[in-house]
Motif scaffolding. Sequence first.
Motif, mmCIF file in Angstrom:
data_model
loop_
_atom_site.group_PDB
_atom_site.id
_atom_site.type_symbol
_atom_site.label_atom_id
_atom_site.label_comp_id
_atom_site.label_asym_id
_atom_site.label_seq_id
_atom_site.Cartn_x
_atom_site.Cartn_y
_atom_site.Cartn_z
ATOM 1 N N ASN A 14 0.565 1.451 -4.978
ATOM 2 C CA ASN A 14 -0.539 1.448 -5.934
ATOM 3 C C ASN A 14 -0.061 1.125 -7.350
ATOM 4 O O ASN A 14 -0.791 0.506 -8.126
ATOM 5 N N ALA A 15 1.160 1.516 -7.691
ATOM 6 C CA ALA A 15 1.703 1.183 -9.009
ATOM 7 C C ALA A 15 1.999 -0.315 -9.108
ATOM 8 O O ALA A 15 1.835 -0.918 -10.174
ATOM 9 N N ARG A 16 2.419 -0.920 -7.988
ATOM 10 C CA ARG A 16 2.728 -2.349 -7.994
ATOM 11 C C ARG A 16 1.487 -3.213 -7.988
ATOM 12 O O ARG A 16 1.466 -4.282 -8.593
ATOM 13 N N SER A 17 0.446 -2.803 -7.293
ATOM 14 C CA SER A 17 -0.767 -3.614 -7.189
ATOM 15 C C SER A 17 -1.839 -3.016 -8.090
ATOM 16 O O SER A 17 -2.308 -1.906 -7.863
ATOM 17 N N THR A 18 -2.217 -3.752 -9.097
ATOM 18 C CA THR A 18 -3.173 -3.239 -10.076
ATOM 19 C C THR A 18 -4.618 -3.499 -9.666
ATOM 20 O O THR A 18 -5.510 -2.773 -10.089
ATOM 21 N N ASP A 19 -4.868 -4.517 -8.840
ATOM 22 C CA ASP A 19 -6.239 -4.878 -8.481
ATOM 23 C C ASP A 19 -6.804 -4.021 -7.354
ATOM 24 O O ASP A 19 -7.975 -3.652 -7.382
ATOM 25 N N LEU A 20 -5.977 -3.725 -6.363
ATOM 26 C CA LEU A 20 -6.444 -3.011 -5.178
ATOM 27 C C LEU A 20 -5.831 -1.629 -5.120
ATOM 28 O O LEU A 20 -4.734 -1.401 -5.612
ATOM 29 N N ARG A 21 -6.547 -0.701 -4.497
ATOM 30 C CA ARG A 21 -6.047 0.659 -4.299
ATOM 31 C C ARG A 21 -5.864 0.890 -2.807
ATOM 32 O O ARG A 21 -6.693 0.464 -2.000
ATOM 33 N N TYR A 22 -4.791 1.554 -2.470
ATOM 34 C CA TYR A 22 -4.470 1.801 -1.066
ATOM 35 C C TYR A 22 -4.377 3.297 -0.814
ATOM 36 O O TYR A 22 -4.107 4.082 -1.715
ATOM 37 N N SER A 23 -4.596 3.659 0.429
ATOM 38 C CA SER A 23 -4.452 5.052 0.844
ATOM 39 C C SER A 23 -3.852 5.064 2.248
ATOM 40 O O SER A 23 -3.634 4.025 2.857
ATOM 41 N N MET A 24 -3.608 6.264 2.713
ATOM 42 C CA MET A 24 -2.973 6.426 4.011
ATOM 43 C C MET A 24 -3.892 7.248 4.901
ATOM 44 O O MET A 24 -4.535 8.192 4.449
ATOM 45 N N ILE A 25 -3.950 6.859 6.167
ATOM 46 C CA ILE A 25 -4.686 7.617 7.165
ATOM 47 C C ILE A 25 -3.644 8.191 8.117
ATOM 48 O O ILE A 25 -2.777 7.476 8.597
ATOM 49 N N ARG A 26 -3.737 9.478 8.367
ATOM 50 C CA ARG A 26 -2.806 10.128 9.288
ATOM 51 C C ARG A 26 -3.572 10.533 10.536
ATOM 52 O O ARG A 26 -4.568 11.257 10.467
ATOM 53 N N THR A 27 -3.105 10.072 11.680
ATOM 54 C CA THR A 27 -3.803 10.351 12.930
ATOM 55 C C THR A 27 -3.362 11.690 13.510
ATOM 56 O O THR A 27 -2.390 12.284 13.058
ATOM 57 N N ALA A 28 -4.060 12.132 14.517
ATOM 58 C CA ALA A 28 -3.734 13.396 15.167
ATOM 59 C C ALA A 28 -2.417 13.315 15.927
ATOM 60 O O ALA A 28 -1.784 14.333 16.191
ATOM 61 N N THR A 29 -1.988 12.106 16.260
ATOM 62 C CA THR A 29 -0.733 11.922 16.986
ATOM 63 C C THR A 29 0.442 11.674 16.047
ATOM 64 O O THR A 29 1.464 11.121 16.462
ATOM 65 N N GLU A 30 0.306 12.073 14.775
ATOM 66 C CA GLU A 30 1.370 11.956 13.765
ATOM 67 C C GLU A 30 1.750 10.511 13.457
ATOM 68 O O GLU A 30 2.890 10.220 13.111
ATOM 69 N N LEU A 31 0.794 9.582 13.551
ATOM 70 C CA LEU A 31 1.020 8.196 13.175
ATOM 71 C C LEU A 31 0.312 7.930 11.855
ATOM 72 O O LEU A 31 -0.634 8.636 11.487
ATOM 73 N N PHE A 32 0.752 6.905 11.141
ATOM 74 C CA PHE A 32 0.214 6.595 9.816
ATOM 75 C C PHE A 32 -0.373 5.195 9.810
ATOM 76 O O PHE A 32 0.163 4.280 10.428
ATOM 77 N N ILE A 33 -1.473 5.032 9.068
ATOM 78 C CA ILE A 33 -2.153 3.750 8.945
ATOM 79 C C ILE A 33 -2.352 3.471 7.463
ATOM 80 O O ILE A 33 -2.822 4.343 6.720
ATOM 81 N N LEU A 34 -2.009 2.259 7.016
ATOM 82 C CA LEU A 34 -2.265 1.847 5.641
ATOM 83 C C LEU A 34 -3.693 1.342 5.561
ATOM 84 O O LEU A 34 -4.122 0.529 6.379
ATOM 85 N N ALA A 35 -4.442 1.835 4.570
ATOM 86 C CA ALA A 35 -5.833 1.434 4.412
ATOM 87 C C ALA A 35 -6.080 1.009 2.975
ATOM 88 O O ALA A 35 -5.536 1.583 2.034
ATOM 89 N N GLN A 36 -6.901 -0.029 2.830
ATOM 90 C CA GLN A 36 -7.299 -0.507 1.509
ATOM 91 C C GLN A 36 -8.651 0.111 1.182
ATOM 92 O O GLN A 36 -9.579 0.037 1.983
ATOM 93 N N ASN A 37 -8.756 0.743 0.025
ATOM 94 C CA ASN A 37 -10.010 1.375 -0.364
ATOM 95 C C ASN A 37 -11.055 0.306 -0.644
ATOM 96 O O ASN A 37 -10.773 -0.707 -1.279
ATOM 97 N N ALA A 38 -12.278 0.552 -0.169
ATOM 98 C CA ALA A 38 -13.361 -0.425 -0.304
ATOM 99 C C ALA A 38 -14.564 0.171 -1.005
ATOM 100 O O ALA A 38 -15.704 -0.109 -0.654
ATOM 101 N N GLY A 39 -14.344 1.019 -1.982
ATOM 102 C CA GLY A 39 -15.449 1.614 -2.723
ATOM 103 C C GLY A 39 -16.221 2.600 -1.875
ATOM 104 O O GLY A 39 -15.655 3.528 -1.315
ATOM 105 N N HIS A 40 -17.530 2.390 -1.763
ATOM 106 C CA HIS A 40 -18.372 3.305 -1.000
ATOM 107 C C HIS A 40 -18.362 2.999 0.499
ATOM 108 O O HIS A 40 -18.853 3.792 1.295
ATOM 109 N N ASP A 41 -17.814 1.844 0.880
ATOM 110 C CA ASP A 41 -17.732 1.480 2.295
ATOM 111 C C ASP A 41 -16.538 2.167 2.949
ATOM 112 O O ASP A 41 -15.726 2.799 2.283
ATOM 113 N N LEU A 42 -16.433 2.006 4.254
ATOM 114 C CA LEU A 42 -15.280 2.544 4.975
ATOM 115 C C LEU A 42 -14.015 1.805 4.554
ATOM 116 O O LEU A 42 -14.062 0.618 4.241
ATOM 117 N N PRO A 43 -12.884 2.496 4.535
ATOM 118 C CA PRO A 43 -11.634 1.825 4.172
ATOM 119 C C PRO A 43 -11.285 0.718 5.170
ATOM 120 O O PRO A 43 -11.595 0.814 6.354
#
Length: 85
Positions: A14-43
Amino acid sequence: MRSTRATYAIERLNARSTDLRYSMIRTATELFILAQNAGHDLPIRVSEPLELDAFVKFVNAYGPQKPKRVSKLDVEFEKQLQKRD
């Protein structure tokens, strides 16, 4: 907490990319997914579910990269190496 490395990787992205914001999704099986925030819509999912080490490696390589700092001494050293060859 196990996801601290992943959280820091997201903060650096997020510090490197000024235009887009990213977040992380953590699943129940301890896996991680990179997600791009889309405002009021789903990531928007950017990656498939990954284990911690693979996720951190993916996030660090994703998006714009910081230019590597090169000192004057490094430049002169490279010139000397090229002269030897």
